[in-house]
Design a protein around this motif. Structure first.
Motif, mmCIF file in Angstrom:
data_model
loop_
_atom_site.group_PDB
_atom_site.id
_atom_site.type_symbol
_atom_site.label_atom_id
_atom_site.label_comp_id
_atom_site.label_asym_id
_atom_site.label_seq_id
_atom_site.Cartn_x
_atom_site.Cartn_y
_atom_site.Cartn_z
ATOM 1 N N GLU A 127 0.819 -1.209 0.000
ATOM 2 C CA GLU A 127 0.000 0.000 0.000
ATOM 3 C C GLU A 127 0.854 1.261 0.000
ATOM 4 N N ASP A 128 1.978 1.217 0.677
ATOM 5 C CA ASP A 128 2.870 2.376 0.697
ATOM 6 C C ASP A 128 3.425 2.649 -0.697
ATOM 7 N N LEU A 129 3.854 1.600 -1.379
ATOM 8 C CA LEU A 129 4.383 1.771 -2.729
ATOM 9 C C LEU A 129 3.291 2.266 -3.672
ATOM 10 N N GLY A 130 2.098 1.705 -3.552
ATOM 11 C CA GLY A 130 0.991 2.150 -4.396
ATOM 12 C C GLY A 130 0.599 3.589 -4.132
ATOM 13 N N ARG A 131 0.613 4.004 -2.881
ATOM 14 C CA ARG A 131 0.246 5.377 -2.520
ATOM 15 C C ARG A 131 1.261 6.376 -3.089
ATOM 16 N N HIS A 132 2.539 6.048 -2.958
ATOM 17 C CA HIS A 132 3.569 6.929 -3.516
ATOM 18 C C HIS A 132 3.490 6.969 -5.051
ATOM 19 N N GLY A 133 3.179 5.832 -5.655
ATOM 20 C CA GLY A 133 3.046 5.804 -7.113
ATOM 21 C C GLY A 133 1.899 6.666 -7.599
ATOM 22 N N ALA A 134 0.749 6.576 -6.924
ATOM 23 C CA ALA A 134 -0.404 7.384 -7.319
ATOM 24 C C ALA A 134 -0.122 8.868 -7.151
ATOM 25 N N ALA A 135 0.546 9.240 -6.063
ATOM 26 C CA ALA A 135 0.878 10.646 -5.832
ATOM 27 C C ALA A 135 1.836 11.156 -6.907
ATOM 28 N N PHE A 136 2.795 10.320 -7.276
ATOM 29 C CA PHE A 136 3.741 10.725 -8.318
ATOM 30 C C PHE A 136 3.026 10.907 -9.651
ATOM 31 N N ALA A 137 2.158 9.958 -10.021
ATOM 32 C CA ALA A 137 1.471 10.016 -11.311
ATOM 33 C C ALA A 137 0.559 11.231 -11.413
ATOM 34 N N ASP A 138 0.024 11.676 -10.282
ATOM 35 C CA ASP A 138 -0.884 12.822 -10.276
ATOM 36 C C ASP A 138 -0.169 14.140 -10.008
ATOM 37 N N GLY A 139 1.142 14.099 -9.877
ATOM 38 C CA GLY A 139 1.869 15.261 -9.399
ATOM 39 C C GLY A 139 2.195 16.319 -10.429
ATOM 40 N N GLU A 140 1.937 16.053 -11.719
ATOM 41 C CA GLU A 140 2.302 17.030 -12.742
ATOM 42 C C GLU A 140 1.136 17.299 -13.682
ATOM 43 N N GLN A 141 -0.043 17.497 -13.106
ATOM 44 C CA GLN A 141 -1.207 17.768 -13.928
ATOM 45 C C GLN A 141 -1.102 19.111 -14.651
ATOM 46 N N GLY A 142 -0.188 19.984 -14.216
ATOM 47 C CA GLY A 142 -0.029 21.284 -14.872
ATOM 48 C C GLY A 142 0.650 21.226 -16.219
ATOM 49 N N VAL A 143 1.077 20.044 -16.660
ATOM 50 C CA VAL A 143 1.804 19.951 -17.922
ATOM 51 C C VAL A 143 0.920 20.333 -19.113
ATOM 52 N N LEU A 144 -0.345 19.971 -19.091
ATOM 53 C CA LEU A 144 -1.206 20.254 -20.241
ATOM 54 C C LEU A 144 -1.396 21.756 -20.472
ATOM 55 N N PRO A 145 -1.709 22.549 -19.430
ATOM 56 C CA PRO A 145 -1.774 23.999 -19.669
ATOM 57 C C PRO A 145 -0.469 24.584 -20.192
ATOM 58 N N ARG A 146 0.662 24.057 -19.728
ATOM 59 C CA ARG A 146 1.948 24.573 -20.216
ATOM 60 C C ARG A 146 2.144 24.248 -21.690
ATOM 61 N N VAL A 147 1.754 23.054 -22.109
ATOM 62 C CA VAL A 147 1.850 22.692 -23.530
ATOM 63 C C VAL A 147 0.932 23.589 -24.363
ATOM 64 N N LEU A 148 -0.283 23.808 -23.896
ATOM 65 C CA LEU A 148 -1.226 24.659 -24.626
ATOM 66 C C LEU A 148 -0.703 26.092 -24.749
ATOM 67 N N ASP A 149 -0.108 26.602 -23.689
ATOM 68 C CA ASP A 149 0.469 27.947 -23.749
ATOM 69 C C ASP A 149 1.588 28.014 -24.783
ATOM 70 N N ALA A 150 2.424 26.974 -24.817
ATOM 71 C CA ALA A 150 3.531 26.958 -25.778
ATOM 72 C C ALA A 150 3.032 26.881 -27.214
ATOM 73 N N LEU A 151 1.907 26.201 -27.425
ATOM 74 C CA LEU A 151 1.368 26.033 -28.776
ATOM 75 C C LEU A 151 0.495 27.199 -29.220
ATOM 76 N N ALA A 152 0.123 28.063 -28.296
ATOM 77 C CA ALA A 152 -0.819 29.140 -28.615
ATOM 78 C C ALA A 152 -0.388 29.988 -29.814
ATOM 79 N N PRO A 153 0.899 30.369 -29.958
ATOM 80 C CA PRO A 153 1.278 31.170 -31.129
ATOM 81 C C PRO A 153 1.038 30.463 -32.463
ATOM 82 N N LEU A 154 1.035 29.125 -32.462
ATOM 83 C CA LEU A 154 0.753 28.378 -33.687
ATOM 84 C C LEU A 154 -0.744 28.166 -33.886
ATOM 85 N N LEU A 155 -1.489 28.110 -32.783
ATOM 86 C CA LEU A 155 -2.925 27.833 -32.864
ATOM 87 C C LEU A 155 -3.756 29.089 -33.098
ATOM 88 N N ASP A 156 -3.339 30.212 -32.513
ATOM 89 C CA ASP A 156 -4.160 31.426 -32.584
ATOM 90 C C ASP A 156 -4.446 31.882 -34.009
#
Length: 440
Positions: A393-422
């Motif tokens: 359970e400890d290993l699973g808990r740390h794994g889930a926290a790690f997998a959920d720890g960078e949800q901000g990546v999608l907004p950063r990708v969208l911001d980087a692509l904005a000059p091509l999309l606009d």
């Protein structure tokens, strides 16, 4: 770019060999017979009116990483049509289930000039977003020649590929990378390699694989199978490749002496390998129930072979311990450990995780996964985790926290692509409103 010119000339002269190879693959179930023409650049459907963004990922892993981006682009820029191309039957089936309205799938054409031109003539993309390392020369150069802006997403460059490009084809690498308006790398190490090979500008805003939603599963089927398993301790060998089914069977036999009534689940990376995997395991001497044949798990079953497509979420919800295939024997490279970690499983993998070098190293450092050195080490690790609930359970808990720890990546990708999309299709809502709705 003499090497690229030579490549294109040889490929263009090889039409009979290309068609023969495709027909052979079709006979083996590796090509879709009904959509065979798409591999020759023949469109399977009309082009929708309006601006079109073309996204390409090689197979399942790449296309899954593109899904959150496709969904957000559809929500924020509804005028856009998303064309998603992949190269495998498995990924096509997955996209048919998961692509949102307003997004269409096609098979990527083989990299011959007539096929690529036929494809481009029909679809007329306004922007191309290529995932990871899909740098097909004819595709890139023909698209660039039409003035279509291009960006590399989740760019990846392995140690071996980087050495080969630099030593044998530095000019060709620069010729392929220089047309990209932007390269977004998975990691800083990948960014440095892409810069050294000629990409400019290059940025690292995170790995899109972190933005993926948990793999789905039918709750009723999860409940039914849990009841059928009868509370037996079980573990999963996920995304296995040739040779790993036999290895898993041997591991099961060793576990059976240490973990009473243990059940092993096996999910091949490619469902079509199910029968071959079964034969390899039965030769070892284990009793197999095969899901694609509708066989039920009984008290006598040693291995449940889940040779089905689109059911990673089901398998990973049944097994609290998951070993990632393609990481211990054979060609190596590993498979995506975030998928089971996101569902709270205790994740194990071997030392050969080159395809997920950054993610696997960071997971180990965060206590979110464990590495096993060999087959005996896998037996020891699985036995420990199945019999020690606290450690599991400890290993699973740390794994889930790690997998959920960078949800901000999608907004950063969208911001980087904005000059091509606009210039193609402006946003219909501000990012704050869209983010608020997505989190609701």
């Amino acid at each position: 770019m003499p090497l690229l010119t030579l490549y294109r000339g040889l490929i263009d002269m090889s039409a009979p060999a290309v068609r023969a190879t495709l027909w052979y693959r079709r006979m083996r179930g590796k090509e879709d017979a009904e959509r065979f023409g798409e591999r020759l650049g023949e469109a399977g459907r009309p082009r929708p009116e309006g601006p079109l963004v073309w996204l390409h990922g090689a197979s399942v892993g790449e296309s899954l990483s593109l899904l959150p981006l496709i969904e957000r682009l559809r929500a924020e820029r509804p005028a856009l049509t998303m064309l998603c191309t992949t190269g495998t039957v498995t990924s096509a089936a997955l996209m048919a289930e998961r692509l949102p309205p307003g997004a269409v799938h096609q098979f990527i054409p083989v990299d011959r000039t007539p096929y690529i031109r036929r494809f481009l003539d029909h679809w007329r993309p306004d922007l191309l977003l290529l995932a990871e390392s899909e740098l097909w020369p004819t595709l890139v150069l023909e698209t660039a020649a039409r003035g279509v802006p291009m960006a590399l997403l989740n760019g990846r460059m392995s140690d071996g590929s980087f050495r080969r490009w630099r030593r044998y084809a530095a000019g060709a690498a620069r010729g392929l990378l220089s047309p990209f308006r932007l390269a977004l790398a998975q990691s800083e190490a990948d960014a440095e390699r892409l810069r050294a090979l000629g990409a400019d500008p290059v940025a690292c805003v995170g790995n899109l694989k972190f933005a993926a939603a948990p793999a789905p599963a039918d709750p009723a089927e999860v409940a039914r199978l849990r009841e059928a398993l009868g509370g037996r301790p079980c573990w999963l060998a996920l995304s296995t490749h040739d040779g790993e089914e036999a290895l898993t069977a041997r591991v099961h036999q060793a576990l059976a002496a240490r973990v009473p009534d243990v059940l092993t689940l096996v999910m091949p990376r490619h469902a079509a390998r199910g029968d071959a995997g079964r034969a390899a395991m039965e030769e070892i001497g284990v009793r197999v129930a095969q899901r694609s044949r509708g066989e039920a798990v009984t008290a006598d079953t040693d291995v449940y072979l889940m040779d089905t497509m689109g059911e990673v979420g089901l398998a990973a919800r049944l097994a609290p311990v998951v070993f990632m295939g393609k990481s211990l024997i054979g060609e190596g490279g590993g498979q995506n450990p975030l998928e089971p970690a996101r569902l709270g499983a205790a994740v194990l993998f071997g030392p050969r995780m080159e395809n997920f070098r950054d993610i696997s190293a960071r997971m180990l450092a965060a206590g979110a996964a464990r590495t096993v050195p060999d087959e005996a080490g896998l037996v020891d690790a699985v036995a420990e985790l199945l019999t020690d609930a606290a450690a599991r359970e400890d290993l699973g808990r740390h794994g889930a926290a790690f997998a959920d720890g960078e949800q901000g990546v999608l907004p950063r990708v969208l911001d980087a692509l904005a000059p091509l999309l606009d210039p193609i299709a402006p946003q219909a809502a501000c990012p704050e409103e869209t983010t608020s709705r997505a989190g609701a």
